[in-house]
Design an enzyme around this catalytic site. Structure first.
Site, PDB file in Angstrom:
ATOM      1  N   HIS A 270      -2.815  10.939   1.072  1.00 54.19           N
ATOM      2  CA  HIS A 270      -2.229  10.713   2.396  1.00 54.19           C
ATOM      3  C   HIS A 270      -1.587  12.042   2.804  1.00 54.19           C
ATOM      4  O   HIS A 270      -0.380  12.125   3.032  1.00 54.19           O
ATOM      5  CB  HIS A 270      -1.239   9.555   2.368  1.00 54.19           C
ATOM      6  CG  HIS A 270      -0.951   8.940   3.710  1.00 54.19           C
ATOM      7  ND1 HIS A 270      -1.077   7.593   3.967  1.00 54.19           N
ATOM      8  CD2 HIS A 270      -0.522   9.490   4.878  1.00 54.19           C
ATOM      9  CE1 HIS A 270      -0.735   7.337   5.226  1.00 54.19           C
ATOM     10  NE2 HIS A 270      -0.395   8.481   5.803  1.00 54.19           N
TER      11      HIS A 270
ATOM     12  N   ASN B  45      -7.052   1.678   9.685  1.00 53.70           N
ATOM     13  CA  ASN B  45      -5.728   1.935  10.245  1.00 53.70           C
ATOM     14  C   ASN B  45      -5.890   1.835  11.749  1.00 53.70           C
ATOM     15  O   ASN B  45      -6.483   2.713  12.364  1.00 53.70           O
ATOM     16  CB  ASN B  45      -5.246   3.341   9.891  1.00 53.70           C
ATOM     17  CG  ASN B  45      -4.922   3.506   8.412  1.00 53.70           C
ATOM     18  OD1 ASN B  45      -5.134   2.599   7.619  1.00 53.70           O
ATOM     19  ND2 ASN B  45      -4.403   4.658   8.048  1.00 53.70           N
TER      20      ASN B  45
ATOM     21  N   GLU C 227      -7.247   8.466   6.771  1.00 51.84           N
ATOM     22  CA  GLU C 227      -7.474   9.000   8.120  1.00 51.84           C
ATOM     23  C   GLU C 227      -8.046  10.414   8.179  1.00 51.84           C
ATOM     24  O   GLU C 227      -7.351  11.376   8.521  1.00 51.84           O
ATOM     25  CB  GLU C 227      -6.158   8.956   8.908  1.00 51.84           C
ATOM     26  CG  GLU C 227      -5.574   7.573   9.005  1.00 51.84           C
ATOM     27  CD  GLU C 227      -4.423   7.490   9.994  1.00 51.84           C
ATOM     28  OE1 GLU C 227      -3.918   8.543  10.395  1.00 51.84           O
ATOM     29  OE2 GLU C 227      -4.058   6.366  10.372  1.00 51.84           O
TER      30      GLU C 227
ATOM     31  N   GLU D  99      -3.289  -0.166   8.072  1.00 51.00           N
ATOM     32  CA  GLU D  99      -2.077   0.166   8.821  1.00 51.00           C
ATOM     33  C   GLU D  99      -2.171  -0.446  10.201  1.00 51.00           C
ATOM     34  O   GLU D  99      -3.222  -0.397  10.838  1.00 51.00           O
ATOM     35  CB  GLU D  99      -1.880   1.686   9.010  1.00 51.00           C
ATOM     36  CG  GLU D  99      -1.484   2.430   7.769  1.00 51.00           C
ATOM     37  CD  GLU D  99      -1.247   3.921   8.010  1.00 51.00           C
ATOM     38  OE1 GLU D  99      -0.905   4.308   9.150  1.00 51.00           O
ATOM     39  OE2 GLU D  99      -1.413   4.684   7.049  1.00 51.00           O
TER      40      GLU D  99
ATOM     41  N   TYR E 116      -4.114   1.271  15.407  1.00 50.96           N
ATOM     42  CA  TYR E 116      -2.907   1.218  16.231  1.00 50.96           C
ATOM     43  C   TYR E 116      -3.233   0.960  17.694  1.00 50.96           C
ATOM     44  O   TYR E 116      -2.450   0.393  18.431  1.00 50.96           O
ATOM     45  CB  TYR E 116      -2.138   2.537  16.124  1.00 50.96           C
ATOM     46  CG  TYR E 116      -1.475   2.737  14.780  1.00 50.96           C
ATOM     47  CD1 TYR E 116      -0.156   2.355  14.575  1.00 50.96           C
ATOM     48  CD2 TYR E 116      -2.167   3.295  13.709  1.00 50.96           C
ATOM     49  CE1 TYR E 116       0.470   2.530  13.354  1.00 50.96           C
ATOM     50  CE2 TYR E 116      -1.562   3.477  12.472  1.00 50.96           C
ATOM     51  CZ  TYR E 116      -0.242   3.088  12.302  1.00 50.96           C
ATOM     52  OH  TYR E 116       0.369   3.250  11.086  1.00 50.96           O
TER      53      TYR E 116
ATOM     54  N   ARG F 129       0.858  -1.189   0.000  1.00 47.96           N
ATOM     55  CA  ARG F 129       0.000   0.000   0.000  1.00 47.96           C
ATOM     56  C   ARG F 129       0.893   1.238   0.000  1.00 47.96           C
ATOM     57  O   ARG F 129       1.695   1.439   0.916  1.00 47.96           O
ATOM     58  CB  ARG F 129      -0.913  -0.006   1.233  1.00 47.96           C
ATOM     59  CG  ARG F 129      -1.707   1.262   1.383  1.00 47.96           C
ATOM     60  CD  ARG F 129      -2.737   1.225   2.513  1.00 47.96           C
ATOM     61  NE  ARG F 129      -3.304   2.544   2.641  1.00 47.96           N
ATOM     62  CZ  ARG F 129      -3.080   3.375   3.662  1.00 47.96           C
ATOM     63  NH1 ARG F 129      -2.375   2.993   4.704  1.00 47.96           N
ATOM     64  NH2 ARG F 129      -3.590   4.582   3.645  1.00 47.96           N
TER      65      ARG F 129
HETATM   66  C1  GBH Z   1      -0.817   6.883  10.937  1.00 52.02           C
HETATM   67  O1  GBH Z   1      -1.551   7.730  11.770  1.00 52.02           O
HETATM   68  C2  GBH Z   1      -0.489   7.577   9.660  1.00 52.02           C
HETATM   69  O2  GBH Z   1      -1.394   7.184   8.630  1.00 52.02           O
HETATM   70  C3  GBH Z   1       0.901   7.334   9.186  1.00 52.02           C
HETATM   71  O3  GBH Z   1       1.197   8.234   8.158  1.00 52.02           O
HETATM   72  C4  GBH Z   1       1.838   7.457  10.362  1.00 52.02           C
HETATM   73  O4  GBH Z   1       3.177   7.386   9.977  1.00 52.02           O
HETATM   74  C5  GBH Z   1       1.511   6.344  11.319  1.00 52.02           C
HETATM   75  O5  GBH Z   1       0.187   6.414  11.722  1.00 52.02           O
HETATM   76  C6  GBH Z   1       2.325   6.350  12.590  1.00 52.02           C
HETATM   77  O6  GBH Z   1       2.023   7.460  13.374  1.00 52.02           O
HETATM   78  O7  GBH Z   1       1.090  13.380  19.123  1.00 52.02           O
HETATM   79  O8  GBH Z   1      -1.002  13.493  20.316  1.00 52.02           O
HETATM   80  O9  GBH Z   1      -0.696  14.864  18.346  1.00 52.02           O
HETATM   81  C7  GBH Z   1      -2.002   7.152  12.958  1.00 52.02           C
HETATM   82  C8  GBH Z   1      -2.731   8.166  13.761  1.00 52.02           C
HETATM   83  C9  GBH Z   1      -1.819  10.351  13.887  1.00 52.02           C
HETATM   84  C10 GBH Z   1      -2.057   8.967  15.819  1.00 52.02           C
HETATM   85  C11 GBH Z   1      -0.923  11.274  14.674  1.00 52.02           C
HETATM   86  C12 GBH Z   1      -1.174   9.869  16.582  1.00 52.02           C
HETATM   87  C13 GBH Z   1      -0.387  12.111  16.828  1.00 52.02           C
HETATM   88  C14 GBH Z   1      -1.048  12.299  18.143  1.00 52.02           C
HETATM   89  N1  GBH Z   1      -1.791   9.011  14.431  1.00 52.02           N
HETATM   90  N2  GBH Z   1      -1.230  11.214  16.084  1.00 52.02           N
HETATM   91  S1  GBH Z   1      -0.356  13.618  19.049  1.00 52.02           S
END
Ligand code: GBH
Length: 472
Positions: free
Chosen positions: A143, A317, A189, A378, A319, A99
């Protein structure tokens, strides 16, 4: 006592025949798609090459103080020039799918108007290289690297014109690549690029808009998604599949009783009101409209139809998740249960370890909105990776994370939920947005001074998982 095994001996041999029979209860369904993922601005570099226009991330990252160490994606992983080598990394892992995302400003340097044919050429080369190596391309159209011109003229996602421009761009790319690319995601996202970009100011374009304006931007983004779905289908040269790759937030029941499960499902529906819920239901939830009040987005009824254009598959996605319980005093309600300070997280403070999110995400999405193939578009984690004296990163924490998450994804598959594939974020360390290069998510360690990629222990682990189609 025997000494601990030397690190070289830890790496097994990818000999799937050696699989012990007992591991049969760890198996994924036959034909499960194992993949890996990246995104254009995070890996490509070549920011000024072949007529690429400026994106909001170029502007943002070149504004002092916005990204840790004032890093930017000018070079990143230099993937634009090293894509052949990177495809070989994928091949060595054994992934069957990749992807990647397409940089809108490479294809339309000013966002709309005249396309730049050289921009699409890069993706033609990449797609051909993937196919020549038996790897199926899954393309994401957005993205987060919005052409700067669209931000300057009309305020980016604050404008419906951006949604329209996205549709046109999506159709153009589909007409160019769909003879070879069958699997498409419109956007990555919604919550993240709208809220972090337009509401909290920590991602490009760095704005802190009022709720009313941010809600309108969110609406325009899902409208752009719907227009994109329609444009891809209208311009495709062959049958395609279209979906989204969304950071759907996942409510995880504090324990698996019917009341808590139902509460977690309701929480999931409400907490995604502005993205997955409106996309799948064609309306905003009553609770969202009540809470937004005068700040709710303005739209014509037919826009909801466009937004909810049926999809071929759902990309999640995932996590982490958040815990939810039933509120015994109020039926049909739910409460969010905050985590204590001691709750474990990975190197990124936001990345709470919550393997169950992969199971509950698949289950809620299927239960709430019907059965469609689900791809985990993801999943992965940051780790404080440091190469040892042999240059190897022994990221046992990432392996721990993956083992636990894959176990929960397997549970979803075994229970008959329609999980079809998994894309591990990420193939290699890359530009981690506001964290710059300080936070690593890769299976391959990247030495940015030399652009050397070295497989971490987690890459060896993932190769074995794929070879055995099994959690290890
Ligand atoms: C993904 O976002 C993205 O799609 C990808 O590009 C990225 O590299 C990957 O995750 C890893 O981060 O620090 O409190 O402001 C996942 C969602 C977006 C969650 C950014 C955490 C920052 C939170 N993430 N976010 S904060």
């Amino acid at each position: 006592m025997r000494p601990a095994m030397a690190s070289a001996a830890i790496v097994a041999s990818s000999d799937a025949d050696a699989l012990p029979a007992a591991a049969a209860d760890r198996q994924f369904p036959k034909g499960f798609t194992w993949g890996t993922a990246t995104a254009s601005y995070q890996v490509e570099g070549a920011a000024k090459e072949d007529g690429r226009g400026v994106s909001i991330w170029d502007t943002f990252s070149h504004t002092p103080g916005k990204v840790v160490n004032d890093a930017n994606g000018d070079v990143a992983d230099d993937h634009f020039h090293r894509y052949k080598q990177d495809v070989q990394l994928m091949k060595a892992l054994g992934v069957k799918a990749y992807r990647f995302s397409i940089a809108w400003p490479r294809v339309f340097p000013a966002g709309s108007g005249a396309p730049n044919p050289k921009g699409l050429d890069f993706y033609n080369r990449l797609v051909d290289e993937l196919l020549a190596n038996g790897i199926r391309p899954f393309a994401t159209l957005y993205h987060w690297d919005l052409p700067q011109t669209l931000q300057d003229n009309g305020g980016g996602w604050e404008s419906r014109d951006t949604a329209k421009a996205f549709g046109d761009y999506a159709g153009y790319v589909a007409s160019g690549l769909s003879d070879r690319v069958h699997d498409w995601f419109t956007m990555n996202e919604f919550w993240v690029f709208i809220n972090l970009g337009y509401r909290f100011g920590v991602h490009a374009p760095g704005l802190k808009l009022s709720n009313a304006r941010a809600n309108q931007a969110a609406h325009n983004a899902v409208l752009g998604h719907g227009l994109g779905v329609q444009a891809i289908r209208a311009h495709a040269k062959r049958a395609v599949r279209v979906g989204i790759a969304d950071s759907t937030s996942i409510g995880v029941p504090v324990m698996e009783t019917p009341a808590h499960v139902a509460a977690a499902e309701r929480a999931t529906r409400e907490s995604n009101a502005q993205a997955m819920t409106v996309i799948r239901e064609g309306k905003y939830t009553d609770q969202f409209l009540r809470e937004a009040g005068a700040d709710a987005p303005k739209y014509a009824a037919e826009e909801l139809k466009i937004i909810s254009t049926p999809l071929d598959f759902i990309g999640l996605n995932t996590y982490t998740g958040y815990f939810v319980a039933a509120d015994p005093t109020k039926p049909d309600s739910y409460v969010t249960v905050p985590n204590p300070a001691s709750y474990p997280h990975m190197a990124s403070p936001w990345l709470n370890v919550c393997p169950e999110s992969l199971y509950w995400g698949s289950r809620h999405v299927t239960k709430l909105w019907g059965s469609k193939p689900i791809y985990i578009t993801e999943n992965g984690c940051s780790s404080s990776d440091v190469p040892d004296k042999n240059g190897k990163v022994q990221d046992t924490d990432r392996v721990m994370y993956l083992r636990n998450y894959l176990g929960q994804l397997r549970r979803a598959a075994v229970e008959g939920l329609p999980v079809s594939g998994y894309f591990l974020w990420s193939l290699m360390d890359n530009f981690e947005w506001a964290d710059g290069y300080t936070n690593r998510f890769g299976l391959h360690y990247v030495d940015y001074a030399t652009q050397t990629r070295t497989p971490k222990l987690s890459a060896d682990y993932y190769r074995e998982v794929i070879a055995r189609n099994s959690v290890l």
